[in-house]
Design a protein around this motif. Structure first.
Motif, PDB file in Angstrom:
ATOM      1  N   ILE A   1     -55.590  40.431  77.127  1.00 11.37           N
ATOM      2  CA  ILE A   1     -54.445  40.405  78.037  1.00 11.37           C
ATOM      3  C   ILE A   1     -53.218  39.749  77.429  1.00 11.37           C
ATOM      4  O   ILE A   1     -52.131  39.880  77.957  1.00 11.37           O
ATOM      5  CB  ILE A   1     -54.805  39.686  79.360  1.00 11.37           C
ATOM      6  N   ASN A   2     -53.367  39.055  76.318  1.00  9.13           N
ATOM      7  CA  ASN A   2     -52.196  38.443  75.701  1.00  9.13           C
ATOM      8  C   ASN A   2     -51.285  39.510  75.109  1.00  9.13           C
ATOM      9  O   ASN A   2     -51.737  40.572  74.713  1.00  9.13           O
ATOM     10  CB  ASN A   2     -52.618  37.468  74.603  1.00  9.13           C
ATOM     11  N   ARG A   3     -50.004  39.147  75.044  1.00 12.64           N
ATOM     12  CA  ARG A   3     -49.042  40.069  74.430  1.00 12.64           C
ATOM     13  C   ARG A   3     -49.315  40.208  72.945  1.00 12.64           C
ATOM     14  O   ARG A   3     -49.926  39.332  72.325  1.00 12.64           O
ATOM     15  CB  ARG A   3     -47.622  39.527  74.608  1.00 12.64           C
ATOM     16  N   ALA A   4     -48.818  41.307  72.373  1.00 12.97           N
ATOM     17  CA  ALA A   4     -49.017  41.537  70.951  1.00 12.97           C
ATOM     18  C   ALA A   4     -48.396  40.415  70.127  1.00 12.97           C
ATOM     19  O   ALA A   4     -48.972  39.966  69.134  1.00 12.97           O
ATOM     20  CB  ALA A   4     -48.431  42.883  70.546  1.00 12.97           C
ATOM     21  N   ASP A   5     -47.223  39.919  70.555  1.00 14.22           N
ATOM     22  CA  ASP A   5     -46.586  38.844  69.780  1.00 14.22           C
ATOM     23  C   ASP A   5     -47.279  37.504  69.982  1.00 14.22           C
ATOM     24  O   ASP A   5     -46.918  36.506  69.368  1.00 14.22           O
ATOM     25  CB  ASP A   5     -45.085  38.755  70.091  1.00 14.22           C
ATOM     26  N   GLU A   6     -48.269  37.466  70.858  1.00 13.44           N
ATOM     27  CA  GLU A   6     -49.101  36.262  70.972  1.00 13.44           C
ATOM     28  C   GLU A   6     -50.443  36.488  70.286  1.00 13.44           C
ATOM     29  O   GLU A   6     -51.396  35.745  70.519  1.00 13.44           O
ATOM     30  CB  GLU A   6     -49.342  35.922  72.450  1.00 13.44           C
ATOM     31  N   GLY A   7     -50.524  37.555  69.519  1.00 13.43           N
ATOM     32  CA  GLY A   7     -51.765  37.863  68.822  1.00 13.43           C
ATOM     33  C   GLY A   7     -52.786  38.556  69.681  1.00 13.43           C
ATOM     34  O   GLY A   7     -53.970  38.565  69.383  1.00 13.43           O
ATOM     35  N   GLY A   8     -52.347  39.168  70.775  1.00  9.04           N
ATOM     36  CA  GLY A   8     -53.281  39.833  71.677  1.00  9.04           C
ATOM     37  C   GLY A   8     -53.160  41.342  71.620  1.00  9.04           C
ATOM     38  O   GLY A   8     -52.437  41.900  70.784  1.00  9.04           O
ATOM     39  N   ASP A   9     -53.889  42.004  72.549  1.00  6.20           N
ATOM     40  CA  ASP A   9     -53.877  43.466  72.588  1.00  6.20           C
ATOM     41  C   ASP A   9     -52.797  44.007  73.521  1.00  6.20           C
ATOM     42  O   ASP A   9     -52.545  45.205  73.557  1.00  6.20           O
ATOM     43  CB  ASP A   9     -55.236  43.999  73.083  1.00  6.20           C
ATOM     44  N   GLY A  10     -52.201  43.101  74.328  1.00  6.42           N
ATOM     45  CA  GLY A  10     -51.128  43.527  75.219  1.00  6.42           C
ATOM     46  C   GLY A  10     -51.586  44.476  76.311  1.00  6.42           C
ATOM     47  O   GLY A  10     -50.833  45.342  76.742  1.00  6.42           O
ATOM     48  N   LYS A  11     -52.832  44.322  76.772  1.00 10.47           N
ATOM     49  CA  LYS A  11     -53.328  45.272  77.775  1.00 10.47           C
ATOM     50  C   LYS A  11     -53.405  44.649  79.166  1.00 10.47           C
ATOM     51  O   LYS A  11     -54.217  45.063  79.995  1.00 10.47           O
ATOM     52  CB  LYS A  11     -54.710  45.794  77.351  1.00 10.47           C
ATOM     53  N   SER A  12     -52.553  43.662  79.412  1.00  4.88           N
ATOM     54  CA  SER A  12     -52.645  42.964  80.696  1.00  4.88           C
ATOM     55  C   SER A  12     -52.513  43.936  81.871  1.00  4.88           C
ATOM     56  O   SER A  12     -53.300  43.884  82.811  1.00  4.88           O
ATOM     57  CB  SER A  12     -51.596  41.864  80.783  1.00  4.88           C
ATOM     58  N   ASP A  13     -51.543  44.838  81.815  1.00  2.00           N
ATOM     59  CA  ASP A  13     -51.322  45.715  82.965  1.00  2.00           C
ATOM     60  C   ASP A  13     -52.491  46.664  83.198  1.00  2.00           C
ATOM     61  O   ASP A  13     -52.812  46.980  84.338  1.00  2.00           O
ATOM     62  CB  ASP A  13     -50.013  46.487  82.787  1.00  2.00           C
ATOM     63  N   PHE A  14     -53.110  47.087  82.101  1.00  2.00           N
ATOM     64  CA  PHE A  14     -54.282  47.942  82.233  1.00  2.00           C
ATOM     65  C   PHE A  14     -55.368  47.243  83.048  1.00  2.00           C
ATOM     66  O   PHE A  14     -55.930  47.814  83.984  1.00  2.00           O
ATOM     67  CB  PHE A  14     -54.812  48.301  80.843  1.00  2.00           C
ATOM     68  N   TYR A  15     -55.632  45.975  82.726  1.00  2.00           N
ATOM     69  CA  TYR A  15     -56.705  45.262  83.423  1.00  2.00           C
ATOM     70  C   TYR A  15     -56.298  44.824  84.819  1.00  2.00           C
ATOM     71  O   TYR A  15     -57.138  44.750  85.712  1.00  2.00           O
ATOM     72  CB  TYR A  15     -57.199  44.088  82.574  1.00  2.00           C
ATOM     73  N   ILE A  16     -55.026  44.528  85.006  1.00  2.00           N
ATOM     74  CA  ILE A  16     -54.570  44.208  86.363  1.00  2.00           C
ATOM     75  C   ILE A  16     -54.838  45.406  87.273  1.00  2.00           C
ATOM     76  O   ILE A  16     -55.373  45.272  88.375  1.00  2.00           O
ATOM     77  CB  ILE A  16     -53.064  43.836  86.358  1.00  2.00           C
ATOM     78  N   GLU A  17     -54.499  46.571  86.784  1.00  2.00           N
ATOM     79  CA  GLU A  17     -54.729  47.800  87.561  1.00  2.00           C
ATOM     80  C   GLU A  17     -56.220  48.047  87.769  1.00  2.00           C
ATOM     81  O   GLU A  17     -56.662  48.381  88.859  1.00  2.00           O
ATOM     82  CB  GLU A  17     -54.108  49.007  86.845  1.00  2.00           C
ATOM     83  N   LYS A  18     -56.977  47.887  86.678  1.00  2.00           N
ATOM     84  CA  LYS A  18     -58.413  48.116  86.750  1.00  2.00           C
ATOM     85  C   LYS A  18     -59.038  47.211  87.818  1.00  2.00           C
ATOM     86  O   LYS A  18     -59.872  47.644  88.615  1.00  2.00           O
ATOM     87  CB  LYS A  18     -59.044  47.854  85.380  1.00  2.00           C
ATOM     88  N   TYR A  19     -58.586  45.953  87.827  1.00  2.00           N
ATOM     89  CA  TYR A  19     -59.166  45.023  88.800  1.00  2.00           C
ATOM     90  C   TYR A  19     -58.746  45.381  90.213  1.00  2.00           C
ATOM     91  O   TYR A  19     -59.535  45.282  91.152  1.00  2.00           O
ATOM     92  CB  TYR A  19     -58.774  43.589  88.461  1.00  2.00           C
ATOM     93  N   LYS A  20     -57.491  45.814  90.362  1.00  2.00           N
ATOM     94  CA  LYS A  20     -57.013  46.235  91.686  1.00  2.00           C
ATOM     95  C   LYS A  20     -57.882  47.361  92.212  1.00  2.00           C
ATOM     96  O   LYS A  20     -58.272  47.377  93.374  1.00  2.00           O
ATOM     97  CB  LYS A  20     -55.559  46.696  91.586  1.00  2.00           C
ATOM     98  N   LYS A  21     -58.161  48.305  91.346  1.00  2.00           N
ATOM     99  CA  LYS A  21     -58.989  49.453  91.747  1.00  2.00           C
ATOM    100  C   LYS A  21     -60.374  48.974  92.169  1.00  2.00           C
ATOM    101  O   LYS A  21     -60.905  49.380  93.185  1.00  2.00           O
ATOM    102  CB  LYS A  21     -59.114  50.435  90.582  1.00  2.00           C
TER     103      LYS A  21
END
Ligand SMILES: Nc1ncnc2c1ncn2[C@@H]1O[C@H](COP(=O)(O)OP(=O)(O)OP(=O)(O)O)[C@@H](O)[C@H]1O
Ligand SMILES: [Mg+2]
Lengths: 268, 442
Positions: B415-435
């Motif tokens: 979920i971390n941003r790419a510039d924080e060394g992450g994959d930047g997929k926060s919105d994907f998982y936020i949506e996934k969890y909402k579903k």
């Protein structure tokens, strides 16, 4: 639920204890030497004629009052604001603000008491005992005046410390407060109109007047008739000066409690 | 569920059955000391927090919360962890496979609202104890808690040891948390809904600036959000003046007076926070006990300013723990501690949770001790609206499968941003969890 918790009385005790422990651990008694030094310098500079001549006595009184106000404000100006984040935390978990402020009030009162004994001894030791008995002996009279002055300035410092959010802001506010006390007391400039009314709200005016009254300045050879009314050598007049100072102390105390409540609105 | 009432027919390991009327969210798990789930089982194959049942839309859903042995529907299909399963009348859910555990689980029953006592479905097993035994329920603080909306408490013969109804839960329902900056309103958090049961220790994970501290402050009423936080029957915001004594909070920055000693700091905290009738010797005993618990005995006489970072942190914890709070919030208590110390600290916290407290911990080194936690809250800052959202709430094994990774560091990386060394997929998982929360069987 509240009643099951510590009583306000014990709460004040806890915080007074805290104040004194920090006083010892921080070597707070060093401030006593500072106070002695300030008074030593002022007493030297104010000269032989203090308590002997009208104008020398007035300026001498003014100088020592400025010293007392400095000592008082300096005692407390950082005391509250430096632990503001801690107080907010403690307030949110049940600390009563009046207890906290009162603990500082009593603690500062004891510190001021010791300081005013030192100031009185040093000043009288150098400049001698003035005037004649009015209500009390002049020594006791001067001591009461010094105590009320230092204490009023000290609680004014507490009030400022309750308002500002950090030490830097406190140290920025301090010169303004001192300047107002110096300019508005009516010694440097003769004040007229509105300024004369404003002067009534300063600590400095009432302490200078009470020192002059105790010194029985009107009996001195060069007394100016312009000022006679201001320095009447009567018990009533002296009591009024002291009551004004005591009134300031209570006013600042109440305002401190009100202002510190706002701590709840502090943001990170 | 209009006009119909839903109940669970619970079957225990020893074959007792009893009825559990449903209302709102209920958790199922193993009966162990301090594990205060809603419905407790004595079976060995049942996980601490095995699954939960919650209402959504017209019906009820069951969800396996990442249990070790899984949950099975009608003796056959194993449910995927964290995926809600829509319950229909007569469904039989077993916790662990029926073959292995002898059918520990429940049957889901709905019936007309006015029909109170008639069991309209066949019993799973004949009750060996047909006479209604007095159910051993925890004395309820509020009668409404035991019988919500006038539903009578379980009316059938109950297994004495297995009922564990209505321990106070912490229900967080935050619509949003905003701050005013000049003329602009900035939203820091949005739509955070969690329920934490008594005895649970929950970690809060998320990148730096995701809003972990903000969330914690909002939950405990320190800096309020728009929404409702309820502990048991008490609204924390509305009844803050009484609740504040039951909340312990160890902030990210240590708030201690530098020129006071360790012992005096604790002694004063004990005086301020323990009930007034506590005797002086009791208070002293508690101070020494807490000093020992947090390994600060040798520093007892030292000034706070002379303590190391880790020692200061432990003192901060001690100051809060001394009042024995029911809700304990810690913001990065392990910062400045080495691995061994952080582990022993977490074990201490686990022990505290097991006494029936709720503990919430923000941490940046989750993997060392993740086994000691019951659940994880994953907060993610959306790249779309720059607001902190809930990306996951549930068991830790569940988090691994939800984020398709095998460590909690990996979860944060997702979920971390790419510039924080992450994959930047926060919105994907936020949506996934909402579903996931909206329900749906797949
Ligand atoms: N009062 C405020 N005004 C404006 N912005 C704020 C305020 N409080 C928090 N923020 C912002 O909200 C975001 C979340 O802050 P928070 O302290 O909750 O982060 P965090 O997840 O605890 O991070 P860390 O792990 O670094 O402690 C940050 O971007 C912060 O700048
Ligand atoms: Mg933080």
């Amino acid at each position: 639920m509240n009643s099951r918790r510590i009583s306000p009385f014990h709460e004040i005790g806890v915080y007074i204890g805290k104040c004194f422990r920090i006083f010892i651990n921080e070597k707070g008694w060093m401030s006593f030497f500072g106070a002695l030094l300030i008074v030593f310098i002022i007493a030297q500079v104010s000269g032989e004629k203090t308590f002997a001549q009208f104008s020398a006595t007035r300026s001498g009184a003014f100088a020592i009052v400025c010293g007392c106000i400095w000592i008082g404000i300096f005692n407390s100006i950082q005391s509250v604001c430096r632990e503001r984040a801690i107080i907010k935390r403690e307030y949110r978990t049940g600390l009563r603000i009046p207890s906290y402020v009162l603990a500082h009030f009593f603690y500062e009162g004891i510190i001021c008491l010791i300081q005013s004994i030192l100031v009185t001894a040093m000043f009288i030791g150098i400049r001698g005992i003035p005037g004649a008995t009015l209500l009390f002996s002049p020594v006791i009279g001067l001591f009461i005046t010094f105590f009320l002055t230092i204490f009023a300035a000290d609680i004014l410092g507490v009030l400022i410390s309750c308002i500002v959010k950090n030490e830097t802001a406190a140290m920025t506010a301090m010169p303004f407060v001192l300047i107002i006390q110096i300019v508005m007391c009516g010694i440097i400039f003769k004040l007229d109109g509105i300024a004369a009314y404003v002067a009534n709200a300063t600590i400095s005016k009432w302490s200078v007047v009470s020192i002059c009254v105790i010194a029985n300045i009107n009996s001195m050879g060069d007394a100016l008739s312009d000022y006679k009314e201001d320095y009447l050598f009567t018990e009533r007049h002296l009591l009024m000066c002291w009551m004004m100072l005591a009134g300031f102390i209570l006013l600042y105390l109440a305002l401190s409690m009100i202002m510190l409540r706002m701590i709840d609105k502090d943001k990170r | 569920m209009m006009g119909r009432r839903a109940v669970l027919l619970i079957t225990d390991a020893v074959g007792h059955t009893y009825e559990y009327p449903l209302s709102g969210h209920s958790t199922l798990g193993r009966n162990t000391l301090g594990n205060n789930i809603d419905i407790g089982f004595n079976g060995g194959g049942v996980s601490r927090t095995h699954g939960d049942v919650f209402p959504h839309g017209d019906g009820y859903y069951y969800r396996d919360l990442g249990s070790r042995n899984g949950s099975y529907v009608n003796g056959a299909r194993r449910l995927n962890p964290m995926e809600p399963y829509g319950l229909t009348h007569g469904d039989m859910i077993t916790l662990g496979s029926a073959a292995a555990n002898g059918g520990v689980g429940f049957r889901f029953i709905t019936r007309a609202a006015n029909d109170v006592n008639r069991v309209s479905a066949p019993r799973m097993q004949p009750s060996p104890n047909p006479a209604p035994a007095a159910p051993r329920m925890q004395p309820s603080r509020n009668p409404a808690a035991a019988s919500p909306q006038g539903t009578p408490p379980p009316s059938h013969g109950s297994s004495p040891a297995s009922v564990n109804v209505r321990a106070p839960k912490l229900k967080v329902n935050i619509a949003e948390r905003t701050v005013q900056k000049g003329f602009k309103k900035i939203t820091l958090l949005k739509d955070i809904r969690l329920t934490i049961a008594q005895g649970e220790m929950v970690m809060v994970l998320g990148g730096s600036g995701a809003g972990k501290t903000t969330l914690m402050n909002a939950i405990m009423g320190y800096e309020r959000a728009t929404g409702r936080i309820v502990f048991g029957q008490t609204d924390i915001y509305k009844e803050y003046s009484t609740m504040k004594y039951r909340i312990g909070y160890v902030p990210q920055q240590d708030l201690l007076r530098a020129k006071d000693t360790v012992y005096d700091t604790l002694r004063n905290a004990a005086k301020m926070k323990m009930p007034a009738r506590t005797s002086e010797s009791e208070r002293r005993r508690r101070v020494l006990e807490v000093l020992k618990l947090l390994g600060l005995q040798r520093e007892s006489a030292a000034l706070v300013s002379k303590l190391s970072g880790g020692q200061r942190k432990r003192l901060s914890i001690a100051v809060e723990y001394i009042a024995d709070p029911s809700l304990f919030f810690l913001d990065e208590p392990d910062s400045g501690l080495d691995g061994a110390m952080s582990k022993s600290l977490t074990q201490q916290l686990r022990g505290i949770a097991d006494q029936g407290k709720i503990i919430m911990v923000i941490t940046h080194s989750p993997d060392r001790v993740s086994g000691l936690y019951d659940k994880a809250v994953i907060l993610a800052k959306s790249a779309v609206d720059n607001v902190g959202h809930l990306a996951y709430f549930g068991s830790i094994p569940g988090a691994f499968s939800f984020f398709e990774t095998n460590s909690l560091e990996g979860v944060v990386k997702r979920i971390n941003r790419a510039d924080e060394g992450g994959d930047g997929k926060s919105d994907f998982y936020i949506e996934k969890y909402k579903k996931l929360q909206r329900g749906g069987n797949e």
